[in-house]
Design a protein around this motif. Structure first.
Motif: not given
Length: 166
Positions: A103-109
């Protein structure tokens, strides 16, 4: 020449800003370890699929509380299988932290995707940075993914990608 130096400065600011906010999210993940019942569900669902497959995932006895979209469940099953290969103990802080990372990676992307889209629409660097910052610095998203471990950003990322496809 002056525009190149301004562009390089803006790029450095973007990278520094993203790094600081990413670090803050990761710290929140480690401190709060997500919403207990939701993290338990995500881990349990992923482990169930990793061990038993998908054939009766939604229909088996006792599975009436499996209420998330199939796409995310498939991701959880694959992700859990990978974590199992590395013998990650899901009951530890590290195990919970690793389940919060997608989910953190999705925020960044999502932030990077919107900045790229803004540039494609000929919005200047400052405007693109503001748009990306509004997403990545959003306090609601910061706590949804960083502290509570919610997956809304993963689903939102795919929704935005579908809107931006030509």
């Amino acid at each position: 020449m002056k525009n190149n130096s301004i562009g390089a400065l803006i790029a450095k600011i973007v990278v520094a800003l993203l790094a600081v906010i990413l670090l803050l999210r990761l710290i929140l993940c480690a401190l709060f370890r997500g919403h207990d019942s939701d993290m338990g569900c995500f881990i349990g669902w992923g482990q169930d699929i990793a061990r038993n497959g998908t054939r009766s995932f939604y229909w088996a006895a006792g599975h009436d509380w499996y209420d998330y979209p199939p796409g995310y469940m498939l991701f959880l099953g694959g992700y859990s299988a990978v974590l199992n290969l590395f013998r990650v103990d899901t009951g530890t802080v590290l195990g919970i932290f690793l389940y919060m990372l997608p989910a953190v990676a999705a925020d960044l992307f999502l932030s990077l995707l919107l900045m790229g889209y803004a540039r494609k629409q000929r919005i200047n660097n400052a405007g693109a940075l503001i748009l990306g910052g509004l997403v990545f610095l959003n306090p609601a998203l910061l706590f949804l993914t960083g502290a509570w471990g919610q997956i809304d950003s993963i689903l939102t990322l795919w929704l935005v990608v579908s809107f931006l496809l030509p």
